[in-house]
Design a protein around this motif. Structure first.
Motif, short mmCIF file in Angstrom:
data_model
loop_
_atom_site.label_atom_id
_atom_site.label_comp_id
_atom_site.label_asym_id
_atom_site.label_seq_id
_atom_site.Cartn_x
_atom_site.Cartn_y
_atom_site.Cartn_z
N SER A 137 0.87 -0.98 0.21
CA SER A 137 0.09 -0.05 0.02
C SER A 137 0.99 1.32 0.09
N SER A 138 0.75 2.03 -0.97
CA SER A 138 1.39 3.24 -1.18
C SER A 138 2.90 3.01 -1.24
N ASP A 147 -0.39 -6.83 3.51
CA ASP A 147 0.84 -6.46 2.55
C ASP A 147 2.00 -7.59 3.10
N ILE A 165 -4.04 -3.18 6.86
CA ILE A 165 -3.16 -3.15 5.78
C ILE A 165 -1.76 -3.83 5.92
#
Length: 208
Positions: free
Chosen positions: A45-46, A138, A134
């Motif tokens: 994420s990002s 990941d 999150i």
């Protein structure tokens, strides 16, 4: 390998969860390092890369870990245990991540600065439960890459979510921002892994 089967497909089909390992097999640290270096190309994420690792090869430490991991035999008999952790404060490394992107020419300095600012603003204000979801997601992505790469290198693995995470955190003095997520045993199989069936696609897929 059939003409229609790629190397990736072959490795995916060959990878099975193995719980019986040849004891006394050492995997060189350089090989484990290469494995992890390749595995961390996984998406996140990002690009916050929240995964952290503890690689346990010391036999005494593995022996001490075994009761924490519900007395699973492979904890002690495998060559190594790779503990996958999630950093709940991963956004605090946004500067390091996006500075490197800019320096490597992967984005402009302006875009990097905006991403740093946005990462702190977004992740720094999310509820803890959302952040935890999150980092778990990941961690799953990088864990699958570890297992596939290990198989390609000639090793077998088994993921273990069944362990006392509070006791693990205490045993390894984890900082409060790091949560234990998964243990992966890696080594050479002592016996062939059992195969396992999968549900038919028509039972699990909907096309719209």
């Amino acid at each position: 390998m059939s003409a229609t089967q790629t190397v990736v497909s072959q490795v995916m089909q060959a990878r099975k969860s193995v719980r019986k390992y040849k004891e006394g097999i050492t995997i060189p640290q350089e090989q484990l390092q290469t494995l992890l270096q390749q595995a961390i190309t996984a998406p996140s994420s990002s690009n916050m890369q929240p995964w952290r690792f503890i690689v346990i090869t010391d036999q005494e430490v593995k022996k001490e870990l075994r009761p924490i991991a519900n007395n699973q035999e492979q904890v002690e008999t495998s060559s190594a245990i790779i503990a996958i952790l999630g950093d709940m404060k991963m956004y605090q490394r946004a500067q390091e991540i996006y500075d490197a992107n800019a320096e490597q020419g992967l984005m402009t300095r302006e875009v990097a600065d905006a991403m740093i600012k946005n990462s702190h603003a977004l992740y720094g204000n999310l509820p803890e439960e959302v952040i935890k979801n999150i980092v778990h997601f990941d961690a799953g992505l990088v864990s699958m890459q570890i297992m596939l790469l290990a198989k390609e290198m000639g090793y077998d693995t088994v993921p273990m979510g069944g362990f006392d995470k509070a006791k693990f955190a205490e045993k390894f003095n984890l900082p409060k921002n790091e949560v234990p997520i998964l243990l992966i045993a890696i080594g050479e199989a002592a016996t062939p892994a059992y195969g396992s069936s999968r549900l038919p696609l028509e039972h699990i897929v909907r096309y719209i």
